[in-house]
Design a protein around this motif. Sequence first.
Motif, PDB file in Angstrom:
ATOM      1  N   GLN A 287       1.025   7.013  -6.587  1.00  0.00           N
ATOM      2  CA  GLN A 287      -0.143   7.863  -6.785  1.00  0.00           C
ATOM      3  C   GLN A 287       0.174   9.331  -6.518  1.00  0.00           C
ATOM      4  OE1 GLN A 287      -3.549   6.506  -4.515  1.00  0.00           O
ATOM      5  NE2 GLN A 287      -4.902   7.050  -6.186  1.00  0.00           N
ATOM      6  N   ASP A 288       1.060   9.570  -5.573  1.00  0.00           N
ATOM      7  CA  ASP A 288       1.416  10.946  -5.207  1.00  0.00           C
ATOM      8  C   ASP A 288       2.491  11.540  -6.117  1.00  0.00           C
ATOM      9  OD1 ASP A 288      -0.339  10.735  -3.099  1.00  0.00           O
ATOM     10  OD2 ASP A 288       1.215  10.287  -1.605  1.00  0.00           O
TER      11      ASP A 288
ATOM     12  N   PRO B 248       0.812  -1.231   0.000  1.00  0.00           N
ATOM     13  CA  PRO B 248       0.000   0.000   0.000  1.00  0.00           C
ATOM     14  C   PRO B 248       0.842   1.277   0.000  1.00  0.00           C
ATOM     15  CG  PRO B 248      -0.953  -1.605   1.499  1.00  0.00           C
ATOM     16  CD  PRO B 248       0.360  -2.188   1.030  1.00  0.00           C
ATOM     17  N   SER B 249       1.952   1.285   0.757  1.00  0.00           N
ATOM     18  CA  SER B 249       2.782   2.492   0.816  1.00  0.00           C
ATOM     19  C   SER B 249       3.447   2.773  -0.523  1.00  0.00           C
ATOM     20  CB  SER B 249       3.855   2.352   1.901  1.00  0.00           C
ATOM     21  OG  SER B 249       4.693   1.235   1.638  1.00  0.00           O
TER      22      SER B 249
ATOM     23  N   LEU C  57      -2.168   4.271 -11.356  1.00  0.00           N
ATOM     24  CA  LEU C  57      -1.799   5.049 -10.172  1.00  0.00           C
ATOM     25  C   LEU C  57      -1.083   6.351 -10.492  1.00  0.00           C
ATOM     26  CD1 LEU C  57      -0.442   2.090  -7.996  1.00  0.00           C
ATOM     27  CD2 LEU C  57      -2.657   3.231  -7.770  1.00  0.00           C
ATOM     28  N   SER C  58      -0.357   6.385 -11.594  1.00  0.00           N
ATOM     29  CA  SER C  58       0.485   7.554 -11.899  1.00  0.00           C
ATOM     30  C   SER C  58       0.069   8.207 -13.207  1.00  0.00           C
ATOM     31  CB  SER C  58       1.965   7.129 -11.958  1.00  0.00           C
ATOM     32  OG  SER C  58       2.352   6.468 -10.781  1.00  0.00           O
TER      33      SER C  58
ATOM     34  N   ALA D 193       0.842   4.141  -2.846  1.00  0.00           N
ATOM     35  CA  ALA D 193       0.577   5.537  -2.491  1.00  0.00           C
ATOM     36  C   ALA D 193       1.678   6.448  -3.032  1.00  0.00           C
ATOM     37  CB  ALA D 193       0.476   5.678  -0.972  1.00  0.00           C
TER      38      ALA D 193
END
Length: 359
Positions: A71-72, A64-65, A94-95, A68
Motif C-alpha cells: 500500500q505504501d 498485514p505488514s 493495494l498498489s 502495508a
Amino acid sequence: MSRNLVPCFFASTILAGPALAEVPQVAVDIAPVHSLVARVMDGVGAPALIVAPGASPHEYSLRPSEAAAMQDADLVFWIGPDLTPWLEDALGTLSGEAQVVGLMEADGTVALPIRENALFEAHDHGGHGDDGHDDHAGHDEHADDHDDHAHSDHDDDEHADHDHADHDHADHEGHETHEEDHAGHGHDHGHQDPHAWLSPDNAETWLNAIAAALSSADPDNAGAYFANAAEGREEIASLRAEIDGILEPARDGNFIVFHDAYQYFESAFDFPASGAISVSDASDPSPARVAEIQERVSAQGVTCVMSEPQFDPGIVAAVTDGADVKTGVMDPMGSDLEPGAGLYPQLLRNLATALAECL
C-alpha cells in the motif's frame, strides 16, 4: 523556537528533506527478485519483500505488514501473474497508485514455455551424453536462443522462444494466438514458465530494467542505480564460470526434480533434468504422473531425486521407495538465505552445489 535556531532548522530541512522524499518506496514479490532490486538500490534505499522467505509463491496469504508495504509502495516489481496469480488482484487493490513493473514483460527477457510432460525426452536416449543433448526437445534450442538473443530486442527473443511451445513445435497460427495472450499481459495464465529468475541472462537483463524504473522514479539517484546494476551484471558473469566448475564433475548424472521450476537453470548451464514430479505451478501430481516418474527412475538409471523445502517430502519418498537413489534438496527461492543483495548469487551457487553433491 529560538530565533537563532530558525535558519539552522530550515537549512537542515532543505538539505535532508528532498533526499529522503525522492527515494521511492519499493515492494518486491519474491526473495530472488528482491535480491536483484536490493543490489540496484544499494547505498540508496532498501526494498520491502512481499512473499516471506520459505513460502511458496504459487499460493500465499499476505500478512498485514506485507499488505502495508504494498500500500505504501511507489514502485512494485514482480515476476507476473503466471507465478503469483493471487497477487494480481492485490496489486489493483493495494498498489493502485504505484508503478508496477512485471519483469516477464521487460525488454530482453527470454521466456520459455511450460513443459506439461512428466518426462523430459533427452533421457530416452541415455544419460546426459552428446546425443542426449542433441535430442533434448526444447532444451538446446532454447539454450541457443538464450545465448544468441541475450540483451537483444524482447520481441525477437520472445518470438523465437515461443516457436518451441507445447513440445511439438506448434504451427504459426498457434504461435500468433500465444502472442495475443502474452500481449494481454498474461491474463490467460499458464503459457510461459514463470521461474525465469533462474536464468542468469534474465537476471542481468532485469538489473537494467530495475535501474531504469528506479531512475525514472528517482532521477537524482540514477547514476547510483545504473552503476550498481553494472556491478551486479559483472558479478553474475563471474558466477557463471564458478557454477560451470561446480557442475562439471556431475554432468553424466541423471536426476529428477520435485517440480518443474528449473528449466531456465538447466538451459543456462546445459544441465537438463530427466523429469519433474509436479508441473510448473507445483500442484499435486496425479497418480499416473507419479507412476511415470517411478518408471523413469528404475528404467533410465536416475541416481538423484531432488525435493524442495516448500513442499511435501512424502511425494518424493513415494517416488524413491525401493529405488537405489540419493535424494537432495533444491530451493529455487533461497528460503534459508538472508534476504538482500547477496541472496541471488548464493541461490544459484546453492542449486549447483546441491545437484553436484547428489549426483
